[in-house]
Structures are given as structure tokens and as C-alpha cells.
Design an enzyme around this catalytic site. Sequence first.
Site, PDB file in Angstrom:
ATOM      1  N   HIS A 245       0.825  -1.212   0.000  1.00 21.27           N
ATOM      2  CA  HIS A 245       0.000   0.000   0.000  1.00 21.27           C
ATOM      3  C   HIS A 245       0.861   1.264   0.000  1.00 21.27           C
ATOM      4  O   HIS A 245       0.441   2.312  -0.499  1.00 21.27           O
ATOM      5  CB  HIS A 245      -0.947   0.005   1.195  1.00 21.27           C
ATOM      6  CG  HIS A 245      -2.249   0.693   0.912  1.00 21.27           C
ATOM      7  ND1 HIS A 245      -3.196   0.171   0.055  1.00 21.27           N
ATOM      8  CD2 HIS A 245      -2.747   1.883   1.338  1.00 21.27           C
ATOM      9  CE1 HIS A 245      -4.225   0.996  -0.020  1.00 21.27           C
ATOM     10  NE2 HIS A 245      -3.983   2.037   0.739  1.00 21.27           N
ATOM     11  N   ARG A 248       1.442   2.197  -3.438  1.00 25.09           N
ATOM     12  CA  ARG A 248       0.242   2.878  -3.971  1.00 25.09           C
ATOM     13  C   ARG A 248       0.265   4.352  -3.563  1.00 25.09           C
ATOM     14  O   ARG A 248       0.002   5.239  -4.374  1.00 25.09           O
ATOM     15  CB  ARG A 248      -1.003   2.171  -3.431  1.00 25.09           C
ATOM     16  CG  ARG A 248      -2.341   2.757  -3.888  1.00 25.09           C
ATOM     17  CD  ARG A 248      -3.447   1.793  -3.488  1.00 25.09           C
ATOM     18  NE  ARG A 248      -4.773   2.376  -3.445  1.00 25.09           N
ATOM     19  CZ  ARG A 248      -5.571   2.512  -4.506  1.00 25.09           C
ATOM     20  NH1 ARG A 248      -5.164   2.112  -5.695  1.00 25.09           N
ATOM     21  NH2 ARG A 248      -6.773   3.038  -4.388  1.00 25.09           N
ATOM     22  N   HIS A 271     -10.678   5.427  -6.749  1.00 26.16           N
ATOM     23  CA  HIS A 271     -11.406   5.954  -5.595  1.00 26.16           C
ATOM     24  C   HIS A 271     -12.839   6.286  -6.005  1.00 26.16           C
ATOM     25  O   HIS A 271     -13.077   6.775  -7.111  1.00 26.16           O
ATOM     26  CB  HIS A 271     -10.734   7.224  -5.060  1.00 26.16           C
ATOM     27  CG  HIS A 271      -9.505   6.960  -4.249  1.00 26.16           C
ATOM     28  ND1 HIS A 271      -8.544   7.914  -4.003  1.00 26.16           N
ATOM     29  CD2 HIS A 271      -9.073   5.837  -3.618  1.00 26.16           C
ATOM     30  CE1 HIS A 271      -7.588   7.399  -3.262  1.00 26.16           C
ATOM     31  NE2 HIS A 271      -7.885   6.143  -3.016  1.00 26.16           N
ATOM     32  N   TYR A 280      -3.567  13.275  -0.755  1.00 24.36           N
ATOM     33  CA  TYR A 280      -2.259  13.357  -1.405  1.00 24.36           C
ATOM     34  C   TYR A 280      -1.833  14.801  -1.699  1.00 24.36           C
ATOM     35  O   TYR A 280      -0.658  15.072  -1.890  1.00 24.36           O
ATOM     36  CB  TYR A 280      -2.249  12.518  -2.696  1.00 24.36           C
ATOM     37  CG  TYR A 280      -2.467  11.061  -2.398  1.00 24.36           C
ATOM     38  CD1 TYR A 280      -1.482  10.309  -1.769  1.00 24.36           C
ATOM     39  CD2 TYR A 280      -3.670  10.430  -2.700  1.00 24.36           C
ATOM     40  CE1 TYR A 280      -1.687   8.978  -1.455  1.00 24.36           C
ATOM     41  CE2 TYR A 280      -3.881   9.096  -2.386  1.00 24.36           C
ATOM     42  CZ  TYR A 280      -2.885   8.380  -1.763  1.00 24.36           C
ATOM     43  OH  TYR A 280      -3.090   7.068  -1.431  1.00 24.36           O
TER      44      TYR A 280
END
Length: 299
Positions: A245, A248, A271, A280
Site C-alpha cells: 500500500h 500505492r 477511488h 495526497y
Amino acid sequence: MPVAHPQLQPFFSYLQFEKRYSQHTIISYQTDLTSFFDYLAVQYGDVAVRDISHLYIRSWLASLKDEGLAAKSINRKISSLRSYFKYALKTGEVTQSPMGKIIAPKSEKRLPQFVADKDMATLLTHVEFGTDWKGLTEKLLIQLFYHTGMRLSEVIGLKESGVNVQGSALKVLGKGSKERIIPISNELLQEIKSYMQAKREIRGLENGTVLLVSEKGAPLAARQVYTVVKKYLSLVTTIEKRSPHILRHTFATHLTNNGADLNAVKELLGHSSLAATQVYTHNSIEKLRNVYNKAHPKA
């Protein structure tokens, strides 16, 4: 997982067959809701669903807080209850959801960790993966995570038929069995083509269902993938978390740091809402703040 409270079974069937949630997600709902109904039975006896009030729920949440459960975990349980009572409202089992008076605790926002650009460059250009089947698989595994931002389950389940050679793209089956298309670079495409060819020539495997396979020709196991990613990230970074993850997060952070449109990043990650992707941008702002503090004379 056996359902201890029969009244919950229709809801779980709804999640499985109508919402098409993954088994992992359904187990999370089962754990949360069974915990609540267990508490209800012990504290208040046999309470019908239509008679559950917000006071019962507040009492349960207070007990979880007393046990030291983090706000993030409590919020997940609240989310499970909201979904359940929304379903109960839809089916007519209740006329009003008791969740309207439930306020979720504020959880501490933590910026997602990611691997620095230079460290990923070191991993992909200077670290030797080995030329045997294990090395070939591990190399492509790391490349897929970083180049596409796919989830662990998506990488393990990626099918050869999902590789669009002409269009330089991958068809990925994400959460809720939703498909999405991820464009890939020519570099990654060539790696995938070489790997598929090696499956025929070296492993003697015909056109199989999944792309990545072990030395025995079986799909990769989640634990095996975790071990591989941790091993290679440990060679180039000292960040605390070194999981699939994190790659990612790294994919998404590097895109936003380099000016990628947030809606495009949302689509690439799969998403369902932009809110999940906006985390982010905080890493990008943090990067700008560091530049400002170092460079501005009045900072």
C-alpha cells in the site's frame, strides 16, 4: 464467519450479492455489527432492531472508547452501523435510523507515507532482482505497484486477458467489482510482454488466467507479496511502513507532486470519491512548505 445474530444475515447477503463487496469487506461488516449486537444482548437483553435507539449506540461507542479503541477504528464501526440502518430503513424494518444523533469522533489526520523519488529510482535501476523465475516475478511485482498504483488484491488478481498490448493499458478489477482502465508506459508494457513470453518458454505455462505466478505456477499469495515488497523497500528506504500500500501511496504522491490533475489521480486509483484522493495534496503542500522555509529570507 458464522452469523451469531440471524437478523443480520439478509444484510450480509445484500452486501455480497447486490453490492458485490469483497469477502474481506463483508468480514469487516460482520465483525463490527456482531460486536454491537453482542454488546446489546449482554447489556440490554433481546432488543428488536426497530427498538434500537441512539442511546444504545452511544453506550456501545463509549465502551469502545474506554477500551482504548482509536477514533479511526470507532469511525469504521459507526460507518458499518450507518450502512446497516440505511438498509433496514430501505427494507422497512425501521422507520427512522438511530444514527442521525450519532456524531463521529474526530480522528487525527496522518499524511500517507511514501518512498522518495530518488529511492524509487535506486530500487528500479540499481537493485538486482535476479534472473531466475523468482527474480523476474519480484521485479514485475514492484514495477506494477509503482507504475500503476494498484491495490494488493488487484495486482494478485490481474489477468493476462486484462493486458491491452495495442492500447498500452491494463483492465483492473477493483473494489465492488468495478473495472477501470490504467494506461501504462511502453517500458512497463515491454516488461509484461517479456514476462508472459517467459511463462510459455521457461515455465511451460499456457495462456493462464492471472499474470503473476509463483515458481509452481500458482497465483501469488498476499503474505508472499508483503514479504517481497518489504524486502526490497528495506534496501532503499528507512520509512516505518514498507508494504504494497505504501507503493500505492508513492504512485499517487509522485503524480500530485509533479502536477497531475487530482481527478485523474482519483480515476487511476479507483477511488469512489475525490475526498479519498485529496489526502495526497497535503503531501504536495508539505513539500512546498519545506521549499518555502528553506528558500524564503523571511521564513
